[in-house]
Design an enzyme around this catalytic site. Structure first.
Site, PDB file in Angstrom:
ATOM      1  N   TYR A   1       0.865  -1.183   0.000  1.00  0.00           N
ATOM      2  CA  TYR A   1       0.000   0.000   0.000  1.00  0.00           C
ATOM      3  C   TYR A   1       0.896   1.225   0.000  1.00  0.00           C
ATOM      4  O   TYR A   1       1.566   1.516   0.994  1.00  0.00           O
ATOM      5  CB  TYR A   1      -0.910  -0.057   1.234  1.00  0.00           C
ATOM      6  CG  TYR A   1      -1.888   1.078   1.395  1.00  0.00           C
ATOM      7  CD1 TYR A   1      -2.152   2.003   0.389  1.00  0.00           C
ATOM      8  CD2 TYR A   1      -2.589   1.224   2.590  1.00  0.00           C
ATOM      9  CE1 TYR A   1      -3.062   3.026   0.563  1.00  0.00           C
ATOM     10  CE2 TYR A   1      -3.505   2.250   2.783  1.00  0.00           C
ATOM     11  CZ  TYR A   1      -3.733   3.143   1.768  1.00  0.00           C
ATOM     12  OH  TYR A   1      -4.633   4.169   1.954  1.00  0.00           O
TER      13      TYR A   1
ATOM     14  N   LYS B   1      -1.493  -1.271  -4.058  1.00  0.00           N
ATOM     15  CA  LYS B   1      -2.444  -0.172  -4.157  1.00  0.00           C
ATOM     16  C   LYS B   1      -1.621   1.098  -4.210  1.00  0.00           C
ATOM     17  O   LYS B   1      -0.939   1.448  -3.242  1.00  0.00           O
ATOM     18  CB  LYS B   1      -3.404  -0.139  -2.967  1.00  0.00           C
ATOM     19  CG  LYS B   1      -4.367   1.052  -3.028  1.00  0.00           C
ATOM     20  CD  LYS B   1      -5.220   1.190  -1.781  1.00  0.00           C
ATOM     21  CE  LYS B   1      -6.116   2.421  -1.886  1.00  0.00           C
ATOM     22  NZ  LYS B   1      -6.899   2.653  -0.644  1.00  0.00           N
TER      23      LYS B   1
END
Length: 294
Positions: free
Chosen positions: A135, A164
């Protein structure tokens, strides 16, 4: 098995007015997401306020979410923390439930160097049997996961399977996609900005993991289906609606309040408070949110 392309919802964590998790309302929200056709759900992303719950509260929430979702869609859990021991503890706890994988943000406060970040992610990857999605949120962590670093991790750690990329710059995401494709073709890269679904897919990415999916999951599902079917008119229609809804992010002190307020305005009667320290949603902001979602 690689992650599916699509639209993933980082669910809000719904609590009551005292700050305790509201299982009834959260369960209704999770059911709505699943019924709308969302690809997967993430518990304790940024919008889920992962940074503000205790370890025991997180474990309780993971158990509830896993049992409620019950395999209807893939369920992911954000395990980010500044202490490696806390990350590993929650990761290992998730192994006892029907959890498809973990999202792991960079350590924050002291932004790690390339070498330190590699050591951190590798340590966690070696400590769990679950797949890991990196992330990247440099606006919050103070450091960026470069394309070179992501490619190194994807190459050296088989259970690091995706990213992400919450960077308001599709060029960065495209560079990551290109770098990783050379070493791990099944690695999946998602954008963290709601309006980047289409450009992400065109660049070779897998879709979005984005907060507005809490508000109108149907719109995101329609966008994904239209893209998969090469339905240009459908893509434009859904993307235009998402572009309009992006105004929600500018209505409150912290975007989590805006998403909770919009979920309430859309019909689910929930408490909109977020964990302190925070400035809470006020009546004027609620009226603005209601006007935006129409």
């Amino acid at each position: 098995m690689p992650m599916r392309s699509g639209v993933y919802c980082p669910t809000i964590t719904i609590t009551d007015d005292s700050g305790r998790i509201d299982r009834e309302k959260w369960g209704q929200h999770l059911d709505h997401l699943i019924d709308a056709g969302i690809t997967g759900i993430l518990v304790f992303g940024s919008i889920g306020e992962f940074y503000s719950f205790s370890m025991e509260e997180k474990k309780d929430a993971v158990a509830f979410a896993a049992e409620h979702v019950a395999g209807r869609v893939p369920l992911y859990v954000g395990v980010g923390a500044t202490r490696v021991a806390d990350v590993v503890e929650l990761a290992n706890y998730c192994e006892g439930y029907e959890v498809a994988g973990l999202f792991l943000i960079s350590p924050y406060y002291f932004g790690p160097s390339h070498a330190t970040a590699k050591e951190f992610f590798t340590t966690v990857a070696n400590a769990t049997t679950l797949p890991i999605v990196l992330y990247n949120f440099p606006a919050r962590t103070g450091t960026d996961l470069s394309p070179a670093l992501v490619a190194e991790l994807a190459s050296s750690c088989p259970n690091i399977v995706g990213l992400k990329d919450t960077v308001d710059n599709i060029s960065h995401t495209r560079a990551v996609i290109e770098a990783v494709a050379k070493v791990a073709p099944e690695f999946r890269v998602f954008s963290g900005f709601d309006e980047y679904y289409t450009v992400n897919r065109i660049a070779g990415g897998a879709g979005v993991v984005s907060g507005l999916t809490n508000v109108e999951p149907e719109t995101f599902v329609a966008l994904h289906k239209a893209y998969e079917a090469a339905n240009f008119a459908g893509v434009v229609g859904a993307a235009s609606r998402i572009s309009h809804l992006m105004a929600l992010y500018g209505t409150t002190d912290l975007f989590i309040s805006a998403i909770k307020g919009a979920v309430k305005a859309a019909g689910l009667e929930i408490a909109t408070q977020i964990n302190a320290p925070a400035t809470q949603l006020n009546e004027e902001q609620e009226r603005t949110i209601t006007r935006i979602i129409g």
